[in-house]
Structure formats: C-alpha cells, structure tokens
Motif scaffolding. Structure first.
Motif, short mmCIF file in Angstrom:
data_model
loop_
_atom_site.label_atom_id
_atom_site.label_comp_id
_atom_site.label_asym_id
_atom_site.label_seq_id
_atom_site.Cartn_x
_atom_site.Cartn_y
_atom_site.Cartn_z
N LEU A 178 -50.90 -53.69 29.61
CA LEU A 178 -51.02 -52.56 30.53
C LEU A 178 -49.69 -52.24 31.21
N THR A 179 -48.94 -53.28 31.56
CA THR A 179 -47.63 -53.06 32.18
C THR A 179 -46.67 -52.40 31.19
N LEU A 180 -46.68 -52.86 29.96
CA LEU A 180 -45.83 -52.27 28.93
C LEU A 180 -46.20 -50.81 28.69
N GLY A 181 -47.47 -50.51 28.62
CA GLY A 181 -47.92 -49.13 28.43
C GLY A 181 -47.54 -48.24 29.59
N ARG A 182 -47.69 -48.76 30.81
CA ARG A 182 -47.32 -47.98 32.00
C ARG A 182 -45.82 -47.71 32.01
N ASP A 183 -45.02 -48.73 31.71
CA ASP A 183 -43.57 -48.55 31.67
C ASP A 183 -43.16 -47.54 30.59
#
Length: 89
Positions: A7-12
């Motif tokens: 989720l963090t990678l997708g948000r970034d």
C-alpha cells in the motif's frame, strides 16, 4: 512482503505520477483555456488553432522540466529495486 509495504509503494507511485504529470497537464489546461476564450471572443473555430498551441506548450514543458521528471522517476525506480532484497529477505 506485507500489505503495508504494498500500500505504501502504491501510494508513493500515485503521488509521484501526480507530481510528474501536474506541470504538463496544468500548462496544457491553461493554454487550452486561453485559446478557448480567444476562439469565443473572435468566433474563429478552427481545430488546429486549439491543438497546435497545446502541443507547443507541452513540448516546451517537457524540454524545461524533462530532466527533473526523468531523474525523479529514476530515483523512485532505483529505490524500489533496491528495496526488493530487504522485502524478500
């Protein structure tokens, strides 16, 4: 690999996409609005009059901001690839 990392990678990635696309989209939108107002005032409705200035503005923004866009993308991809062993191990 856990859900938080994904989720963090997708948000970034989405924030990076927005950051990189904003200068080009903003400029093309401003030029399009200006040309539309000009066409409405002069009642000249030529399709190329709407297309050519947008194309020139987009090329100019890519020429000016292109190196920054490319370096930002390369940094993101490098960080993502470097994080693979840490995530898998």
């Amino acid at each position: 690999m856990n859900a938080q990392f994904v989720l963090t990678l997708g948000r970034d990635a989405l924030l990076l996409l927005l950051t990189i696309a904003l200068p080009v989209l903003g400029t093309v939108m401003a030029v399009g609005l200006t040309v539309s107002v000009f066409q409405a005032v002069t009642q000249v409705h030529e399709a190329t009059l709407a297309f050519v200035p947008k194309l020139i503005a987009a090329v100019a923004v890519f020429a000016i901001a292109g190196p920054w866009m490319l370096s930002t993308l390369v940094d993101f991809i490098r960080r993502t690839i470097e994080s693979i062993p840490r995530v898998l191990g």
